[in-house]
Scaffold this motif. Structure first.
Motif, PDB file in Angstrom:
ATOM      1  N   GLN A   7     -52.421   1.402   1.557  1.00 22.75           N
ATOM      2  CA  GLN A   7     -52.538   1.788   2.966  1.00 22.75           C
ATOM      3  C   GLN A   7     -51.316   2.573   3.429  1.00 22.75           C
ATOM      4  O   GLN A   7     -51.442   3.577   4.140  1.00 22.75           O
ATOM      5  N   LEU A   8     -50.129   2.140   3.020  1.00 22.08           N
ATOM      6  CA  LEU A   8     -48.916   2.875   3.388  1.00 22.08           C
ATOM      7  C   LEU A   8     -48.935   4.295   2.812  1.00 22.08           C
ATOM      8  O   LEU A   8     -48.616   5.257   3.521  1.00 22.08           O
ATOM      9  N   HIS A  10     -51.547   6.053   2.004  1.00 27.06           N
ATOM     10  CA  HIS A  10     -52.578   6.788   2.737  1.00 27.06           C
ATOM     11  C   HIS A  10     -52.041   7.251   4.087  1.00 27.06           C
ATOM     12  O   HIS A  10     -52.224   8.408   4.484  1.00 27.06           O
ATOM     13  N   ASP A  11     -51.378   6.364   4.814  1.00 28.69           N
ATOM     14  CA  ASP A  11     -50.826   6.705   6.129  1.00 28.69           C
ATOM     15  C   ASP A  11     -49.753   7.780   6.013  1.00 28.69           C
ATOM     16  O   ASP A  11     -49.683   8.699   6.845  1.00 28.69           O
ATOM     17  N   ALA A  14     -51.451  11.117   5.386  1.00 27.75           N
ATOM     18  CA  ALA A  14     -52.110  11.609   6.600  1.00 27.75           C
ATOM     19  C   ALA A  14     -51.088  12.192   7.569  1.00 27.75           C
ATOM     20  O   ALA A  14     -51.303  13.281   8.133  1.00 27.75           O
ATOM     21  N   LEU A  15     -49.978  11.497   7.759  1.00 21.48           N
ATOM     22  CA  LEU A  15     -48.955  12.005   8.676  1.00 21.48           C
ATOM     23  C   LEU A  15     -48.282  13.260   8.125  1.00 21.48           C
ATOM     24  O   LEU A  15     -47.918  14.146   8.900  1.00 21.48           O
ATOM     25  N   ARG A  45     -42.482   8.862  13.109  1.00 21.24           N
ATOM     26  CA  ARG A  45     -43.315   7.817  12.508  1.00 21.24           C
ATOM     27  C   ARG A  45     -43.390   7.974  10.989  1.00 21.24           C
ATOM     28  O   ARG A  45     -43.345   6.984  10.243  1.00 21.24           O
ATOM     29  N   LEU A  49     -42.411   5.180   8.169  1.00 20.48           N
ATOM     30  CA  LEU A  49     -43.305   4.700   7.116  1.00 20.48           C
ATOM     31  C   LEU A  49     -42.725   4.937   5.724  1.00 20.48           C
ATOM     32  O   LEU A  49     -42.857   4.092   4.833  1.00 20.48           O
TER      33      LEU A  49
END
Length: 85
Positions: A7-8, A10-11, A14-15, A45, A49
């Motif tokens: 998930q990290l 992926h995030d 995306a960012l 952000r 992350l």
């Protein structure tokens, strides 16, 4: 594979995409305040992350962005680009 790690990643991806798109937009619209504010929020952000990921799982890249704990963790598998989603 740890679902939080996936998930990290992926995030982060995306960012990074959003940051690149905003960067390209700002190249042609440098005086627009709202996209600049968005870019600054996204990059803040994104950096948070990335730091969180590296604290939990080790470096995302092999040089230049973060120090390494002992022992050298970069050689631990899998490397970020080897992880399958």
């Amino acid at each position: 594979m740890d679902s939080r790690r996936l998930q990290l990643l992926h995030d982060i991806m995306a960012l990074e995409f959003v940051a690149i798109e905003l960067n390209l937009y700002l190249d042609t619209h440098p005086t627009e305040q709202e996209p600049l504010n968005d870019y600054n929020l996204v990059t803040e952000r994104l950096n948070q992350l990335k730091a969180q990921y590296e604290r939990m799982y080790g470096p995302l890249v092999s040089y230049g962005f973060s120090p390494s704990e002992y022992p050298w963790r970069w050689i631990e598998d899998p490397w970020p680009w080897e992880i399958q989603f």
